[in-house]
Write a protein that holds these residues in place. Sequence first.
Motif, mmCIF file in Angstrom:
data_model
loop_
_atom_site.group_PDB
_atom_site.id
_atom_site.type_symbol
_atom_site.label_atom_id
_atom_site.label_comp_id
_atom_site.label_asym_id
_atom_site.label_seq_id
_atom_site.Cartn_x
_atom_site.Cartn_y
_atom_site.Cartn_z
ATOM 1 N N ILE A 165 0.822 -1.204 0.000
ATOM 2 C CA ILE A 165 0.000 0.000 0.000
ATOM 3 C C ILE A 165 0.863 1.264 0.000
ATOM 4 O O ILE A 165 1.992 1.268 0.503
ATOM 5 C CB ILE A 165 -0.972 0.057 1.207
ATOM 6 C CG1 ILE A 165 -0.206 0.268 2.514
ATOM 7 C CG2 ILE A 165 -1.854 -1.156 1.269
ATOM 8 C CD1 ILE A 165 -1.110 0.668 3.667
ATOM 9 N N SER A 166 0.299 2.297 -0.592
ATOM 10 C CA SER A 166 0.865 3.637 -0.534
ATOM 11 C C SER A 166 -0.298 4.591 -0.312
ATOM 12 O O SER A 166 -1.355 4.437 -0.919
ATOM 13 C CB SER A 166 1.584 3.999 -1.840
ATOM 14 O OG SER A 166 2.653 3.115 -2.091
ATOM 15 N N TYR A 167 -0.120 5.554 0.573
ATOM 16 C CA TYR A 167 -1.182 6.526 0.776
ATOM 17 C C TYR A 167 -0.606 7.864 1.236
ATOM 18 O O TYR A 167 0.493 7.940 1.788
ATOM 19 C CB TYR A 167 -2.226 6.028 1.780
ATOM 20 C CG TYR A 167 -1.782 6.049 3.230
ATOM 21 C CD1 TYR A 167 -1.807 7.227 3.982
ATOM 22 C CD2 TYR A 167 -1.358 4.892 3.867
ATOM 23 C CE1 TYR A 167 -1.415 7.247 5.310
ATOM 24 C CE2 TYR A 167 -0.964 4.901 5.193
ATOM 25 C CZ TYR A 167 -0.993 6.082 5.904
ATOM 26 O OH TYR A 167 -0.592 6.100 7.220
ATOM 27 N N LYS A 168 -1.386 8.904 1.006
ATOM 28 C CA LYS A 168 -1.148 10.224 1.568
ATOM 29 C C LYS A 168 -2.465 10.712 2.142
ATOM 30 O O LYS A 168 -3.530 10.454 1.581
ATOM 31 C CB LYS A 168 -0.655 11.207 0.502
ATOM 32 C CG LYS A 168 0.730 10.923 -0.034
ATOM 33 C CD LYS A 168 1.130 11.962 -1.073
ATOM 34 C CE LYS A 168 2.497 11.662 -1.677
ATOM 35 N NZ LYS A 168 2.886 12.675 -2.700
ATOM 36 N N GLY A 169 -2.403 11.390 3.268
ATOM 37 C CA GLY A 169 -3.609 11.894 3.889
ATOM 38 C C GLY A 169 -3.313 12.527 5.225
ATOM 39 O O GLY A 169 -2.142 12.729 5.596
ATOM 40 N N CYS A 170 -4.354 12.852 5.953
ATOM 41 C CA CYS A 170 -4.216 13.448 7.282
ATOM 42 C C CYS A 170 -3.950 12.358 8.316
ATOM 43 O O CYS A 170 -4.465 11.237 8.210
ATOM 44 C CB CYS A 170 -5.490 14.189 7.658
ATOM 45 S SG CYS A 170 -5.964 15.520 6.535
ATOM 46 N N ILE A 171 -3.168 12.701 9.331
ATOM 47 C CA ILE A 171 -2.878 11.752 10.404
ATOM 48 C C ILE A 171 -2.850 12.509 11.729
ATOM 49 O O ILE A 171 -2.470 13.684 11.779
ATOM 50 C CB ILE A 171 -1.539 11.020 10.155
ATOM 51 C CG1 ILE A 171 -1.362 9.856 11.137
ATOM 52 C CG2 ILE A 171 -0.359 11.985 10.250
ATOM 53 C CD1 ILE A 171 -0.199 8.938 10.768
ATOM 54 N N VAL A 172 -3.275 11.849 12.784
ATOM 55 C CA VAL A 172 -3.275 12.477 14.103
ATOM 56 C C VAL A 172 -1.850 12.837 14.492
ATOM 57 O O VAL A 172 -0.893 12.154 14.140
ATOM 58 C CB VAL A 172 -3.914 11.527 15.141
ATOM 59 C CG1 VAL A 172 -3.059 10.277 15.345
ATOM 60 C CG2 VAL A 172 -4.142 12.236 16.465
ATOM 61 N N THR A 173 -1.703 13.936 15.181
ATOM 62 C CA THR A 173 -0.381 14.392 15.592
ATOM 63 C C THR A 173 0.341 13.302 16.378
ATOM 64 O O THR A 173 -0.208 12.734 17.315
ATOM 65 C CB THR A 173 -0.497 15.666 16.447
ATOM 66 O OG1 THR A 173 -1.159 16.677 15.685
ATOM 67 C CG2 THR A 173 0.875 16.161 16.868
ATOM 68 N N GLY A 174 1.563 13.005 15.977
ATOM 69 C CA GLY A 174 2.326 11.941 16.619
ATOM 70 C C GLY A 174 2.123 10.583 15.995
ATOM 71 O O GLY A 174 2.725 9.603 16.413
ATOM 72 N N GLY A 175 1.266 10.515 14.994
ATOM 73 C CA GLY A 175 0.957 9.237 14.364
ATOM 74 C C GLY A 175 2.162 8.577 13.716
ATOM 75 O O GLY A 175 2.265 7.354 13.681
ATOM 76 N N CYS A 176 3.064 9.378 13.195
ATOM 77 C CA CYS A 176 4.268 8.809 12.583
ATOM 78 C C CYS A 176 5.142 8.119 13.622
ATOM 79 O O CYS A 176 5.841 7.156 13.321
ATOM 80 C CB CYS A 176 5.072 9.902 11.878
ATOM 81 S SG CYS A 176 4.618 10.125 10.137
ATOM 82 N N LEU A 177 5.124 8.627 14.847
ATOM 83 C CA LEU A 177 5.921 8.018 15.907
ATOM 84 C C LEU A 177 5.297 6.709 16.377
ATOM 85 O O LEU A 177 5.993 5.737 16.650
ATOM 86 C CB LEU A 177 6.055 8.991 17.092
ATOM 87 C CG LEU A 177 6.768 10.309 16.792
ATOM 88 C CD1 LEU A 177 6.766 11.205 18.030
ATOM 89 C CD2 LEU A 177 8.191 10.059 16.318
ATOM 90 N N VAL A 178 3.968 6.689 16.463
ATOM 91 C CA VAL A 178 3.261 5.477 16.897
ATOM 92 C C VAL A 178 3.267 4.425 15.793
ATOM 93 O O VAL A 178 3.509 3.245 16.022
ATOM 94 C CB VAL A 178 1.816 5.811 17.306
ATOM 95 C CG1 VAL A 178 1.058 4.536 17.661
ATOM 96 C CG2 VAL A 178 1.809 6.780 18.470
#
Length: 212
Positions: A165-178
């Motif tokens: 999968i590949s996607y772009k979109g909104c994510i909750v703050t800190g989501g990249c860390l989790v």
Amino acid sequence: MKFSYIGALCVFMALIAAAQCLFTCNECWVIGGTECCNVKNTTCPLPGCMTMSEYCVVEDKHFRSIRKTCGNELCNLCLTVTTGLDFNVRVSTQCGKGDGSNANLNFTESCNNLTTNGLKCPRCYNGTSAEGCADNGTVACVGKEMQCADYAGVVQYSDGSVNYISYKGCIVTGGCLVGFLGLPGTKEIKRKTFNCTAATSTILNLPKLLNL
């Protein structure tokens, strides 16, 4: 002998104090379902118990999973990803305090009832490639989504299927860390890209709109 006795007494008292600081939470993990079965008790170092409810929509499939465990820094949050296309993730974390405080915290889809927050991100989705995807317009962010995610990798969903999968979109703050650690039913197998940047305002041309 006197010092040995005092030392042994101190160790014994410390063990008692440590035991008194442990708490018990309900524990279960059901992948691809919404009801816990074979619930067990688990010992936790902090007086918090948590229930994680995952509701994930990928193309025409709906994935739901539930996990009960010890409480942690993810307590009482909505962990969300929004593309407005064929990939959207909602994870609700509920917490209580004290022994067995997650016993009556059951599956919920409360993170679906989120309103837009005035921010936006580029969006795209490709369910057959881990090489990225081209922007397909923008999507309005909801809840506490204040960052834009750009992800590409290989994941396994709760039905056992493995997908590129590949996607772009909104994510909750800190989501990249989790990352995928916050999804009780989804497992990340390989990651190629996972970047987060600040979302932008949906009112970028305010002077023009006001004819100033």
